[in-house]
Design a protein around this motif. Sequence first.
Motif, PDB file in Angstrom:
ATOM      1  N   UNK A 106      75.201  46.054  18.940  1.00 52.67           N
ATOM      2  CA  UNK A 106      74.970  46.093  20.553  1.00 52.67           C
ATOM      3  C   UNK A 106      75.351  47.131  21.742  1.00 52.67           C
ATOM      4  N   UNK A 107      76.878  47.110  21.765  1.00 50.15           N
ATOM      5  CA  UNK A 107      77.219  47.670  22.302  1.00 50.15           C
ATOM      6  C   UNK A 107      76.869  49.018  22.739  1.00 50.15           C
ATOM      7  N   UNK A 108      76.250  49.776  21.556  1.00 54.53           N
ATOM      8  CA  UNK A 108      75.815  51.261  21.635  1.00 54.53           C
ATOM      9  C   UNK A 108      74.062  50.650  21.818  1.00 54.53           C
ATOM     10  N   UNK A 109      73.647  49.381  21.501  1.00 60.55           N
ATOM     11  CA  UNK A 109      72.166  49.557  21.962  1.00 60.55           C
ATOM     12  C   UNK A 109      72.258  48.959  23.278  1.00 60.55           C
ATOM     13  N   UNK A 110      73.256  48.564  24.238  1.00 63.19           N
ATOM     14  CA  UNK A 110      73.033  48.174  25.799  1.00 63.19           C
ATOM     15  C   UNK A 110      73.310  49.289  26.568  1.00 63.19           C
ATOM     16  N   UNK A 111      74.502  50.492  26.135  1.00 60.40           N
ATOM     17  CA  UNK A 111      74.608  51.218  26.199  1.00 60.40           C
ATOM     18  C   UNK A 111      73.064  52.198  26.328  1.00 60.40           C
ATOM     19  N   UNK A 112      73.129  52.501  25.058  1.00 59.60           N
ATOM     20  CA  UNK A 112      71.713  53.174  25.519  1.00 59.60           C
ATOM     21  C   UNK A 112      70.824  52.921  26.345  1.00 59.60           C
ATOM     22  N   UNK A 113      70.542  51.562  26.817  1.00 57.61           N
ATOM     23  CA  UNK A 113      69.680  50.962  27.405  1.00 57.61           C
ATOM     24  C   UNK A 113      69.942  51.103  29.312  1.00 57.61           C
ATOM     25  N   UNK A 114      70.898  50.990  29.272  1.00 52.80           N
ATOM     26  CA  UNK A 114      71.828  50.962  30.706  1.00 52.80           C
ATOM     27  C   UNK A 114      71.658  52.798  30.718  1.00 52.80           C
ATOM     28  N   UNK A 115      71.634  53.791  29.970  1.00 51.67           N
ATOM     29  CA  UNK A 115      71.816  55.013  30.235  1.00 51.67           C
ATOM     30  C   UNK A 115      70.284  55.655  30.982  1.00 51.67           C
TER      31      UNK A 115
END
Length: 71
Positions: free
Chosen positions: A29-38
């Motif tokens: 989840x944190x990785x997916x969130x960061x990719x979307x944010x980036x």
Amino acid sequence: MEQPDGFVVHGQEGKVCKLLKSLYGLKQAPKQWHEKFERTLTTAGFVVNEADKCVYYRHGGGRGSYPLLVC
């Protein structure tokens, strides 16, 4: 699980929705969130700082640059 108030379908009160995909609570989840944010920031014209991956910046077209700290 129960149907939420206001969303009960008459004649199908015992039926509920089946969750096909969950994001929150999973290890990725944190990785997916960061990719979307980036993706969102880069689409808006921000560039990641190579020296510090937590800092994004955007040049203001001759008016200087605008740093954004996200960590």
